[in-house]
Design an enzyme around this catalytic site. Structure first.
Site, PDB file in Angstrom:
ATOM      1  N   ASN A  43       0.978  -1.244   0.055  1.00 38.19           N
ATOM      2  CA  ASN A  43       0.002  -0.021  -0.086  1.00 38.19           C
ATOM      3  C   ASN A  43       0.752   1.230  -0.142  1.00 38.19           C
ATOM      4  O   ASN A  43       1.770   1.296   0.721  1.00 38.19           O
ATOM      5  CB  ASN A  43      -0.884  -0.041   1.171  1.00 38.19           C
ATOM      6  CG  ASN A  43      -1.972  -1.139   1.312  1.00 38.19           C
ATOM      7  OD1 ASN A  43      -2.348  -1.546   0.312  1.00 38.19           O
ATOM      8  ND2 ASN A  43      -2.273  -1.622   2.403  1.00 38.19           N
ATOM      9  N   GLY A  54      -3.868   3.757   0.550  1.00 39.92           N
ATOM     10  CA  GLY A  54      -4.241   3.073   1.616  1.00 39.92           C
ATOM     11  C   GLY A  54      -2.982   2.882   2.969  1.00 39.92           C
ATOM     12  O   GLY A  54      -3.414   2.101   3.774  1.00 39.92           O
ATOM     13  N   SER A 103      -0.834   3.195   5.854  1.00 36.41           N
ATOM     14  CA  SER A 103      -1.181   3.895   7.202  1.00 36.41           C
ATOM     15  C   SER A 103       0.032   4.024   8.146  1.00 36.41           C
ATOM     16  O   SER A 103       0.117   4.713   8.947  1.00 36.41           O
ATOM     17  CB  SER A 103      -2.231   3.043   7.834  1.00 36.41           C
ATOM     18  OG  SER A 103      -1.928   1.709   8.180  1.00 36.41           O
ATOM     19  N   HIS A 112       6.449  -1.268   3.739  1.00 38.56           N
ATOM     20  CA  HIS A 112       6.396  -2.700   3.995  1.00 38.56           C
ATOM     21  C   HIS A 112       5.511  -3.380   2.770  1.00 38.56           C
ATOM     22  O   HIS A 112       4.713  -2.953   2.260  1.00 38.56           O
ATOM     23  CB  HIS A 112       5.658  -2.725   5.255  1.00 38.56           C
ATOM     24  CG  HIS A 112       4.271  -1.948   5.342  1.00 38.56           C
ATOM     25  ND1 HIS A 112       4.328  -0.617   5.427  1.00 38.56           N
ATOM     26  CD2 HIS A 112       3.072  -2.157   5.284  1.00 38.56           C
ATOM     27  CE1 HIS A 112       2.910  -0.113   5.567  1.00 38.56           C
ATOM     28  NE2 HIS A 112       2.238  -1.155   5.422  1.00 38.56           N
ATOM     29  N   HIS A 167       3.268  -6.558   2.491  1.00 39.07           N
ATOM     30  CA  HIS A 167       2.103  -7.374   3.044  1.00 39.07           C
ATOM     31  C   HIS A 167       2.512  -8.817   2.323  1.00 39.07           C
ATOM     32  O   HIS A 167       2.146  -8.826   1.208  1.00 39.07           O
ATOM     33  CB  HIS A 167       0.582  -6.957   2.994  1.00 39.07           C
ATOM     34  CG  HIS A 167       0.445  -5.767   3.825  1.00 39.07           C
ATOM     35  ND1 HIS A 167      -0.141  -5.456   4.850  1.00 39.07           N
ATOM     36  CD2 HIS A 167       0.654  -4.360   3.402  1.00 39.07           C
ATOM     37  CE1 HIS A 167      -0.481  -4.355   5.264  1.00 39.07           C
ATOM     38  NE2 HIS A 167       0.186  -3.507   4.374  1.00 39.07           N
TER      39      HIS A 167
END
Ligand code: 5GP
Length: 112
Positions: free
Chosen positions: A85, A91, A93, A98, A100
């Site tokens: 992201n 999206g 945050s 990183h 996922h």
């Protein structure tokens, strides 16, 4: 400095899945799938949008490690999803890049 720097520095705990001199993988505190691991560089990079050619070896290393981690978590045969992201519309945050690694169930497409 984000919460992920504190995880790297062991100032806050996380369930570590993999670590080497360049990256760290740990289980997401709010998993969105039966397996949900985050793989981060130890070097601070704010987002995908900040990458430069200096990061080429690091990011190549992390993609290979993502594959190995997914395999070690039993995801390789049935499959999984890698997501990064990025910034507001992506999206993001936590503003420490990183990857996922999501798996353990069928994942819908397109994403929301
Ligand atoms: P983003 O929304 O930036 O792509 O993903 C950030 C992820 O970090 C979220 O999935 C969120 O659950 C996870 N996260 C946020 N804070 C922590 C934490 O303190 N520990 C762990 N293990 N995961 C976290």
């Amino acid at each position: 400095m984000t919460i992920f720097s504190k995880i790297i520095n062991r100032e806050i705990p996380a369930k570590i899945a993999y670590e080497d001199d360049r990256c760290l993988a740990f289980h997401d505190v709010n998993p969105q799938a039966p397996v949900h691991v985050l793989l981060i560089p130890k070097k601070f990079i704010r987002s995908m949008a900040e990458l430069t050619s200096n990061d080429q070896d690091l990011m190549g290393h992390m993609m290979v490690k993502a594959s190995e981690i997914a395999k070690s978590l039993g995801l390789a045969e049935n499959g999984y999803r890698i997501v990064v992201n990025t910034n507001r519309d992506g999206g993001q945050s936590v503003f420490h890049l990183h990857i996922h690694i999501l798996g353990g169930r069928g994942l819908g497409w397109p994403p929301g």
